[in-house]
Structures are given as C-alpha cells and as structure tokens.
Design a protein around this motif. Structure first.
Motif, PDB file in Angstrom:
ATOM      1  N   SER A  54       0.805  -1.225   0.000  1.00 58.64           N
ATOM      2  CA  SER A  54       0.000   0.000   0.000  1.00 58.64           C
ATOM      3  C   SER A  54       0.839   1.277   0.000  1.00 58.64           C
ATOM      4  N   PHE A  55       2.073   1.186   0.429  1.00 60.15           N
ATOM      5  CA  PHE A  55       2.961   2.352   0.435  1.00 60.15           C
ATOM      6  C   PHE A  55       4.397   1.883   0.480  1.00 60.15           C
ATOM      7  N   ILE A  56       5.287   2.803   0.137  1.00 59.01           N
ATOM      8  CA  ILE A  56       6.728   2.596   0.323  1.00 59.01           C
ATOM      9  C   ILE A  56       7.270   3.893   0.905  1.00 59.01           C
ATOM     10  N   ILE A  57       8.066   3.761   1.932  1.00 58.43           N
ATOM     11  CA  ILE A  57       8.752   4.911   2.526  1.00 58.43           C
ATOM     12  C   ILE A  57      10.245   4.713   2.317  1.00 58.43           C
ATOM     13  N   VAL A  58      10.900   5.727   1.762  1.00 59.35           N
ATOM     14  CA  VAL A  58      12.339   5.689   1.548  1.00 59.35           C
ATOM     15  C   VAL A  58      12.950   6.890   2.259  1.00 59.35           C
ATOM     16  N   TYR A  59      13.977   6.620   3.062  1.00 60.51           N
ATOM     17  CA  TYR A  59      14.697   7.685   3.755  1.00 60.51           C
ATOM     18  C   TYR A  59      15.988   7.977   2.999  1.00 60.51           C
ATOM     19  N   LEU A  60      16.224   9.260   2.739  1.00 60.27           N
ATOM     20  CA  LEU A  60      17.429   9.707   2.060  1.00 60.27           C
ATOM     21  C   LEU A  60      18.285  10.517   3.020  1.00 60.27           C
ATOM     22  N   GLY A  61      19.596  10.317   2.956  1.00 61.99           N
ATOM     23  CA  GLY A  61      20.511  11.060   3.817  1.00 61.99           C
ATOM     24  C   GLY A  61      21.604  11.730   3.018  1.00 61.99           C
ATOM     25  N   ASP A  62      22.283  12.686   3.661  1.00 55.21           N
ATOM     26  CA  ASP A  62      23.346  13.439   2.994  1.00 55.21           C
ATOM     27  C   ASP A  62      24.750  13.000   3.397  1.00 55.21           C
ATOM     28  N   LYS A  63      24.896  12.025   4.254  1.00 56.60           N
ATOM     29  CA  LYS A  63      26.177  11.513   4.751  1.00 56.60           C
ATOM     30  C   LYS A  63      26.965  12.551   5.553  1.00 56.60           C
ATOM     31  N   GLU A  64      26.345  13.665   5.874  1.00 58.15           N
ATOM     32  CA  GLU A  64      26.987  14.718   6.659  1.00 58.15           C
ATOM     33  C   GLU A  64      26.275  14.947   7.988  1.00 58.15           C
ATOM     34  N   THR A  65      24.951  14.832   7.962  1.00 57.15           N
ATOM     35  CA  THR A  65      24.141  15.101   9.150  1.00 57.15           C
ATOM     36  C   THR A  65      23.255  13.886   9.427  1.00 57.15           C
ATOM     37  N   SER A  66      22.588  13.903  10.552  1.00 52.80           N
ATOM     38  CA  SER A  66      21.673  12.807  10.866  1.00 52.80           C
ATOM     39  C   SER A  66      20.256  13.070  10.342  1.00 52.80           C
ATOM     40  N   HIS A  67      20.026  14.260   9.831  1.00 51.60           N
ATOM     41  CA  HIS A  67      18.702  14.620   9.316  1.00 51.60           C
ATOM     42  C   HIS A  67      18.408  13.837   8.039  1.00 51.60           C
ATOM     43  N   LEU A  68      17.172  13.361   7.915  1.00 52.03           N
ATOM     44  CA  LEU A  68      16.772  12.569   6.754  1.00 52.03           C
ATOM     45  C   LEU A  68      15.593  13.200   6.030  1.00 52.03           C
ATOM     46  N   LEU A  69      15.512  12.915   4.740  1.00 50.83           N
ATOM     47  CA  LEU A  69      14.345  13.269   3.946  1.00 50.83           C
ATOM     48  C   LEU A  69      13.570  11.980   3.708  1.00 50.83           C
ATOM     49  N   GLU A  70      12.320  11.963   4.121  1.00 50.99           N
ATOM     50  CA  GLU A  70      11.468  10.794   3.967  1.00 50.99           C
ATOM     51  C   GLU A  70      10.570  10.992   2.752  1.00 50.99           C
ATOM     52  N   LEU A  71      10.708  10.101   1.771  1.00 51.75           N
ATOM     53  CA  LEU A  71       9.837  10.121   0.599  1.00 51.75           C
ATOM     54  C   LEU A  71       8.788   9.036   0.795  1.00 51.75           C
ATOM     55  N   THR A  72       7.514   9.411   0.679  1.00 48.70           N
ATOM     56  CA  THR A  72       6.432   8.443   0.828  1.00 48.70           C
ATOM     57  C   THR A  72       5.685   8.311  -0.490  1.00 48.70           C
ATOM     58  N   TRP A  73       5.592   7.080  -0.958  1.00 45.77           N
ATOM     59  CA  TRP A  73       4.823   6.758  -2.157  1.00 45.77           C
ATOM     60  C   TRP A  73       3.611   5.944  -1.727  1.00 45.77           C
ATOM     61  N   LEU A  74       2.425   6.351  -2.186  1.00 42.17           N
ATOM     62  CA  LEU A  74       1.174   5.664  -1.868  1.00 42.17           C
ATOM     63  C   LEU A  74       0.648   4.965  -3.116  1.00 42.17           C
ATOM     64  N   SER A  75       0.364   3.667  -3.021  1.00 39.30           N
ATOM     65  CA  SER A  75      -0.033   2.893  -4.205  1.00 39.30           C
ATOM     66  C   SER A  75      -1.364   3.339  -4.793  1.00 39.30           C
ATOM     67  N   ASP A  76      -2.240   3.895  -3.982  1.00 39.96           N
ATOM     68  CA  ASP A  76      -3.554   4.291  -4.491  1.00 39.96           C
ATOM     69  C   ASP A  76      -3.616   5.772  -4.893  1.00 39.96           C
ATOM     70  N   TRP A  77      -2.490   6.457  -4.934  1.00 44.71           N
ATOM     71  CA  TRP A  77      -2.464   7.878  -5.328  1.00 44.71           C
ATOM     72  C   TRP A  77      -2.030   7.953  -6.777  1.00 44.71           C
ATOM     73  N   ASP A  78      -2.866   8.556  -7.635  1.00 49.20           N
ATOM     74  CA  ASP A  78      -2.576   8.549  -9.070  1.00 49.20           C
ATOM     75  C   ASP A  78      -2.581   9.922  -9.722  1.00 49.20           C
ATOM     76  N   HIS A  79      -2.524  10.986  -8.921  1.00 46.28           N
ATOM     77  CA  HIS A  79      -2.519  12.328  -9.508  1.00 46.28           C
ATOM     78  C   HIS A  79      -1.570  13.230  -8.716  1.00 46.28           C
ATOM     79  N   PRO A  80      -1.091  14.304  -9.343  1.00 46.08           N
ATOM     80  CA  PRO A  80      -0.139  15.189  -8.659  1.00 46.08           C
ATOM     81  C   PRO A  80      -0.686  15.718  -7.332  1.00 46.08           C
ATOM     82  N   TYR A  81       0.213  15.915  -6.387  1.00 44.62           N
ATOM     83  CA  TYR A  81      -0.178  16.469  -5.090  1.00 44.62           C
ATOM     84  C   TYR A  81      -0.465  17.955  -5.216  1.00 44.62           C
ATOM     85  N   ASP A  82      -1.448  18.431  -4.488  1.00 43.31           N
ATOM     86  CA  ASP A  82      -1.785  19.851  -4.436  1.00 43.31           C
ATOM     87  C   ASP A  82      -0.832  20.505  -3.440  1.00 43.31           C
ATOM     88  N   LEU A  83       0.086  21.296  -3.936  1.00 42.92           N
ATOM     89  CA  LEU A  83       1.083  21.931  -3.076  1.00 42.92           C
ATOM     90  C   LEU A  83       0.645  23.310  -2.606  1.00 42.92           C
TER      91      LEU A  83
END
Length: 122
Positions: A40-69
């Motif tokens: 139903s979803f995939i979460i991927v954490y991305l790091g910069d190898k410099e800090t402990s802060h991460l960017l979490e990308l969430t993909w939802l299998s039932d979402w099929d249109h651009p997000y309203d930003l």
C-alpha cells in the motif's frame, strides 16, 4: 525535555524518479526503506552523509494524480560548499525555478514541484 530533528516527509508520485532526482541534484542516498507486505505504500529515507537529518519520501499505491502543493510556501534548504558548481549543475538539469541574486540563493524544484533552496556555505 529536549527535541532534535529526525526527518522531513514529502509524498511523491513516482518514487524512482524522485530518488534519482535527489541523488543527482543533491547527492542524497537511500539509507533505509519500509515496504509493507500489502504494497500500500513505500517509505524511503534519504541522507546526505553529513548530518543525521533525513528526507522521507512516501509513495502511496492508491495515489494517481499530482499532489496539491497549495501556494508552495514550504521548502527545504540545502547548504553547498561549491555554490557556483551547484548552480551550473542545476541549470544544466533545468530544475532552477527561482533565483534571488540579491540574497545569493536560488531554488530548484523536484519532480513533484516541491521547492528546494540552495544556499552557499558562509
């Protein structure tokens, strides 16, 4: 009581495209991923190898249109040790969406339209 940043999350429409963008544009790499058995979803954490802060990308299998930003006033900021090389790279990638030479910064946008600020190291 103390708190520290752990991660920021953004939802993405095309997970692979987003991972490739963040690696190419900002050098972020995958540190871990969560994939439930139901797919139903995939979460991927991305790091910069410099800090402990991460960017979490969430993909939802039932979402099929651009997000309203909305007004897209939300952004993440990245400091670079080589502003001129970063600017050149992002210009070649065609992802610069706003420049503010007076402040010495610019913004790039990712495949989903999120803005990312690029700041020179002080």
């Amino acid at each position: 009581m103390k708190f520290k940043f752990a991660h920021n999350n953004i939802n993405v429409l095309d997970l692979n495209k987003s991972i490739q963008f963040y690696e190419k544009a900002l050098g972020l790499t995958e540190t871990r991923r969560i994939e439930p058995e139901d797919g139903s979803f995939i979460i991927v954490y991305l790091g910069d190898k410099e800090t402990s802060h991460l960017l979490e990308l969430t993909w939802l299998s039932d979402w099929d249109h651009p997000y309203d930003l909305g007004d897209n006033e939300f952004h993440l900021a990245f400091v670079t040790d080589d502003y001129n090389a970063a600017y050149k790279k992002h210009k070649e990638m065609g992802c610069i969406c706003y420049e503010n030479p007076a402040m010495g910064i610019y913004f790039i946008n990712d495949p989903d339209g999120y803005w990312l600020e690029v700041i020179p190291a002080k």
